[in-house]
Design an enzyme around this catalytic site. Structure first.
Site, short mmCIF file in Angstrom:
data_model
loop_
_atom_site.label_atom_id
_atom_site.label_comp_id
_atom_site.label_asym_id
_atom_site.label_seq_id
_atom_site.Cartn_x
_atom_site.Cartn_y
_atom_site.Cartn_z
N ARG A 1 16.94 -1.61 -31.45
CA ARG A 1 17.15 -3.02 -31.79
C ARG A 1 15.87 -3.77 -31.46
NH1 ARG A 1 22.75 -4.38 -31.76
NH2 ARG A 1 22.35 -6.43 -30.87
N THR B 1 27.45 -1.58 -33.43
CA THR B 1 27.10 -1.90 -32.05
C THR B 1 28.35 -2.00 -31.19
OG1 THR B 1 25.19 -3.13 -32.86
CG2 THR B 1 25.86 -3.52 -30.59
N ARG C 1 23.30 -6.28 -41.94
CA ARG C 1 23.11 -7.73 -41.86
C ARG C 1 24.31 -8.49 -42.43
NH1 ARG C 1 19.01 -8.61 -38.26
NH2 ARG C 1 16.97 -7.94 -38.98
N THR D 1 27.61 -3.52 -40.23
CA THR D 1 26.90 -3.93 -39.03
C THR D 1 26.02 -5.15 -39.31
OG1 THR D 1 25.30 -3.22 -37.37
CG2 THR D 1 25.05 -2.29 -39.56
N GLY D 2 25.72 -5.87 -38.26
CA GLY D 2 24.82 -7.01 -38.37
C GLY D 2 23.37 -6.64 -38.12
N ASP D 3 23.11 -5.37 -37.81
CA ASP D 3 21.74 -4.93 -37.53
C ASP D 3 20.92 -4.82 -38.82
OD1 ASP D 3 21.93 -4.88 -34.85
OD2 ASP D 3 22.29 -2.73 -34.66
N GLU E 1 19.78 -9.68 -23.87
CA GLU E 1 19.04 -10.52 -22.93
C GLU E 1 18.98 -9.88 -21.55
OE1 GLU E 1 20.58 -14.47 -22.82
OE2 GLU E 1 19.40 -15.12 -24.56
N LYS F 1 32.47 -8.82 -43.59
CA LYS F 1 33.16 -7.59 -43.19
C LYS F 1 34.60 -7.60 -43.71
CE LYS F 1 30.55 -6.60 -38.95
NZ LYS F 1 30.63 -6.27 -37.51
N ASP G 1 32.47 -0.99 -37.13
CA ASP G 1 31.30 -1.70 -36.62
C ASP G 1 30.35 -0.66 -36.02
OD1 ASP G 1 29.67 -3.82 -35.67
OD2 ASP G 1 30.63 -3.68 -33.72
#
Length: 980
Positions: A471, A264, A655, A551-553, A372, A661, A262
């Site tokens: 990000r 992040t 993404r 990664t999901g970025d 956040e 994954k 991963d």
């Protein structure tokens, strides 16, 4: 009450807080240490069971394991009120910062969500153990063959001597003690063969090393102890040691070929810092950013106390000036709306904490998302400080002026919309909706016809931020008219009270207001690389390990991190697959395969002085996004993706969803024999960690879900290098040698018994006593192999870390393979011949009895196998000396004690035997004759065909690394040999 753990899942009715807020700690449930907020409904808020009677009906969904979802409604006082995840507190949570809370139990016992999620990690078995089981099956067939040979030969012998059996002492078929002569102690030719087979199984059963399984578990426990105690894998920042959560795959750490990581929180710290912002097309990139006011930062005055944010943020002077200017100018109004959105559009809870100075208090922003938290701290640094949050309103201090905003509705972030929104009732009685989310989802709901130039400028800034590895989030807003608000409110109440399909209905309601937005700007948050990540990835690649990042970025962010972490280099050719249809994916895969084939083999000009030629491999990197994987995974295109990815040095997937994954890991795992390792820190990495052969969880900012599902856990990605190169290598070498040694140790003993059976008319009488047969695997030879399996080191830590190429020995299975197994069996056969026939030759014309020759064989075999082990020990320690030489001494003592028992056969035979010179001569001759071939082959292999490990061992032995440049030059060709 406060600080108590909840025993069930309960819906909140009221709390000690007048606004109905309860703060809970969910670390026992998901491992996250941030405080979460739960709310009691307004209809039950003012009631307490001690004073008021409360009657109603709660209708909820059936028990399920989704800890982030809850659908129910409550009928009370003739009203129907919706209940959601924010109204339920789950079993295992701890009440914090709240004096008391009252609720109704909805799930209890095994039906609670915590219990429904209490399933262990899937069972995994090491590759060496799988290969060992295959060899044990071979040995089982060999055992059956030995028994069959003995039983058939016994049958032939009985047929040849059937006329002599009546008077032979062993058989004595005729019983003459009675007048009637009967047969006894003989069951007929066929049954005698069958019983001989069964007796052979009993005598030769030691061929199957049952004790090996117990020894391996003990060795693994010892190895785990030293891994846990390794100070180089201790993370001071989180005060966490290495965790060994699975004891049966230690040796797999030494054979890894693919690492799936991963990004992040694994490669990066997951500690977000607000870096820059784009507001209304103007880039405030923070080039002049600094800590404001001599690092004091923004603060407010409350009851003669100073409140300031706990975390300091670098601020841009121009942006600070604009934020203080208020709404007097258009530019100031947009900055105001932007930071108001950052402060309001979230689920952050401000917690006021005391400091050593009674006049100063810190506001700690607690929330489920580090992104956040960074945005709220940034808003506070620019004068928009969130100071209070309840279920119905928030209070924001805007440049020293407290403003109350009614929270009329909140649409939380979900993976389909990829954005969240909040509907606020502003102090000026207007209603506004603020939305933030990923750029891909936000630009579809922004009204581009209003400010097309601003949108294009923001897109350019987003691309710039992503290229820097930041990000990004896009922020937008719009006002709601009274009719629009009433329509939304009606739809929201209907959707939120639905028991079936609530999520889809709420998503539809959210989409109805999240449109025609006016863009406010975008933010850039930095997620810094962890310490030592670039060096670690470089070392892994030098060791022949392929590193894939999942990664999901977004793609630009992932590529930027790839360069900074040295995963990607400027010399690499990138193949990018970013498509939206199956057909275009097929075309991209075909083009990528053609390109990779051209790049993999590029002719290199030969050097005339060397007279050699070769091929140069141009490095290739594959970049693919999650949308493309939707059309590729679980289709016929999987095979093409595998062929393309296997030709690439690096694969970067952007993404990707959690199941994708796992699908990528399965893509490699199901098509190759290479070992896979997955490493991650969040709940979205659990499926990947469980799918890989070895799963490693990192104790990070995203909770402990990954740790709970992993086989091993640690604090930093860089610890992967000593884990694999040092402990993985040692564990593999030790366990591999231990398995082969146990096969050899038991087989030598069995072969000696077998040769004896051939010379005793196949009667299965054993010269070695039953006690020695039992103690052989328990006392005589068991302890040395366990001690060596835990403590022996073929190379030092320094060498293994200095030369990552040495790790490839495990990938090539150099220490355990079928060739080594059969060579070991051949050596075993020779040594058993030497033991039996050397003693047979020496005592051929003597009158030595069976017990005496058995004692000789027992001592000879034990000395032989222990010296065999001693020849292979590299690092001698006092436990190694004590166990090896102590086992030989213990064997001598046991043999003497057994022969000293009058009721056992061979009474005092060892003492009489030891008085003769012939005994000592034969014992020495047996050991020398048995070990000479092994010694010669070992010397020949080390001096004529040395392996990488042997060369590195010589470097260690003959000098230090700085002075031995020649040795390093000698090793490099070995490392770069084409077969490797």
């Amino acid at each position: 009450s406060a600080n108590e753990m909840l025993p069930c899942d309960m819906v909140l009715l009221s709390t000690s807080d007048p606004t109905g807020v309860a703060y809970i700690l969910t670390i026992n449930l998901d491992g996250e240490s941030n405080l979460k907020t739960r709310y009691a409904k307004q209809e039950t808020l003012a009631r307490t069971p001690e004073k008021d009677k409360i009657s109603g009906l709660i209708k909820c969904e059936k028990p399920n394991r989704n800890i982030y979802g809850f659908h129910a409604n409550m009928e009370i006082d003739g009203k129907r009120v919706s209940l959601g995840p924010s109204n339920i507190v789950l079993r295992g949570c701890v009440l914090k910062n709240t004096a008391w809370a009252v609720g109704v139990a909805v799930y209890a016992g095994r039906e609670t969500k915590a219990m429904l999620n209490s399933s262990g990690a899937p069972s995994k078995r090491s590759r060496l153990e799988t290969l060992m089981n295959r060899e044990i099956i071979i040995l089982s067939f060999f055992l059956v063959s030995l028994c069959s040979v003995v039983s058939v030969c016994a049958g032939i012998w009985l047929r040849r001597h059937r006329d002599e059996l009546d008077y032979m002492p062993f058989y004595r078929r005729k019983d003459f003690s009675e007048e009637k002569v009967d047969n006894y102690n003989y069951n007929g030719w066929g049954m005698e063969i069958f019983f001989t087979f069964l007796m052979s199984v009993i005598v030769f059963q030691i061929m199957i090393p049952i004790a090996l399984y117990i020894s391996m578990e003990l060795v693994r426990i010892g190895q785990a102890y030293f891994m846990i105690r390794d100070s180089q894998m201790y993370d001071e920042a989180s005060n966490s040691r290495f965790q060994c959560r699975a004891l049966n795959i230690n040796e797999d750490l030494g054979q890894i070929k693919y690492v799936f990581s991963d990004k992040t929180g694994t490669l990066t710290e997951n500690k977000m810092e607000f870096e820059c912002a784009s507001i209304w097309g103007v880039d405030y990139s923070g080039a002049k950013a600094s800590f404001q006011g001599n690092q004091v930062g923004y603060s407010i005055q409350v009851d003669e106390q100073v409140w300031r944010p706990k975390m300091k943020v670098r601020v841009d002077p121009d942006l600070v000036r604009l934020s203080k200017s208020g709404k007097k100018t258009d530019e100031g109004k947009r900055v105001h709306d932007f930071f108001l959105a950052l402060a309001a559009c979230n689920t952050i809870v401000p917690i006021v904490t005391a400091t050593s100075d009674s006049a100063v208090k810190l506001i700690d922003y607690q929330g489920e998302s580090p992104d956040e938290q960074a945005l709220v701290y940034a808003a506070a640094a620019y004068g928009f400080m969130l100071v209070e949050r309840t279920s119905g309103h928030i209070v924001i201090d805007v440049q020293g002026e407290r403003q109350r905003y009614n929270v009329l509705g909140l649409h939380e972030f979900d993976s389909d919309r990829k954005r969240m929104s909040v509907i606020l009732g502003c102090p000026d009685k207007s209603v506004k909706v603020f939305v933030k989310g990923a750029d891909t989802s936000m630009f579809t709901v922004i009204d581009k016809s209003l400010n097309l130039e601003i949108v294009h400028a923001t897109e350019a800034h987003l691309h710039s931020y992503s290229s820097m590895g930041l990000r990004t989030l896009v922020v937008g807003m719009r006002g709601l008219s009274a009719s629009e608000f009433e329509q939304w409110q009606s739809s929201y109440e209907t959707a939120s009270t639905a028991l079936i399909g609530r999520a889809a209905l709420l998503r539809k309601v959210a989409n109805s207001v999240e449109n025609n937005l006016s863009i406010l700007g975008a933010s850039g948050i930095e997620d810094k690389l962890q310490q030592g990540v670039p060096e670690s990835i470089e070392s892994l690649r030098m060791a022949g390990i392929k590193v894939w990042v999942l990664t999901g970025d977004k793609q630009e962010t992932a590529i930027s991190i790839g360069y900074s972490s040295k995963l990607l280099t400027s010399k690499m050719t990138q193949i990018v697959i970013n498509n939206n249809s199956k057909q275009s994916c097929r075309k991209s895969l075909e083009d990528g395969l053609i390109m990779s084939k051209k790049l993999v083999t590029v002719p290199v000009a030969t050097n005339s002085t060397q007279g050699t030629s070769g091929d140069f491999t141009s490095p290739v990197a594959l970049v693919i996004d999650g949308t493309s994987l939707v059309y590729i995974l679980d289709t016929e295109l999987e095979e093409q993706l595998f062929h393309l990815a296997s030709r690439c040095n690096v694969v970067l997937c952007c993404r990707v969803a959690p199941l994708q994954k796992a699908g990528i890991v399965a893509l490699v795992k199901n098509r190759t024999d290479d070992m896979t390792l997955a490493i991650g820190d969040g709940a979205n990495d659990v499926s990947m960690i469980q799918m890989a052969d070895v799963g490693i969880g990192i104790s990070g900012q995203e909770g402990r879900q990954a740790v709970m599902a992993s086989d091993f856990a640690m604090g930093q990605f860089r610890f992967l290098v000593p884990l694999l190169f040092v402990h993985g290598h040692w564990n593999y070498q030790r366990i591999a040698y231990m398995i082969l040694y146990n096969f050899y140790r038991n087989a030598v003993f069995v072969f000696v018994l077998f040769w004896y059976v051939l010379f005793t008319s196949f009667t299965l009488t054993t010269a070695i006593t039953e006690w020695s047969s039992v103690l052989y695997s328990v006392i005589y030879t068991s302890l040395p192999t366990i001690v060596v399996g835990i403590l022996d080191k073929d190379l030092s830590r320094m060498t293994l870390l200095k030369y990552p190429q040495l790790y490839e020995a495990g990938q090539r299975q150099e220490s355990y393979n079928p060739k080594l197994f059969w060579l070991t069996m051949m050596d075993t056969l020779w040594q058993s011949i030497a033991v039996f026939f050397a003693s047979l030759f020496v005592y051929w014309e003597s009158t030595i009895d069976m017990s005496s020759i058995g004692d000789l064989w027992t001592l000879a075999v034990v000395i032989l196998v222990n010296l065999h082990l001693a020849m292979d020990v590299v690092r001698w320690t006092w436990p190694s000396h004590a166990s090896i030489w102590g086992s030989i001494i213990a064997t001598c003592i046991c043999v003497i004690v057994i022969d000293a028992v009058p009721t056992l056969p061979g009474y005092w035979s060892i003492i009489e035997l030891a008085k003769t010179e012939l005994f000592w001569f034969s014992l020495l001759g047996i050991v020398v004759a048995a070990l000479i071939p092994r010694f010669v082959v070992k010397i020949f292999a080390q001096y004529c065909r040395p392996c990488d490990i042997q060369i590195a061992r010589e470097v260690e032995k003959f000098g230090n690394f700085r002075d031995l440049r020649g040795a390093e030059i000698e090793m490099n060709p070995i490392f770069d040999h084409p077969r490797r």
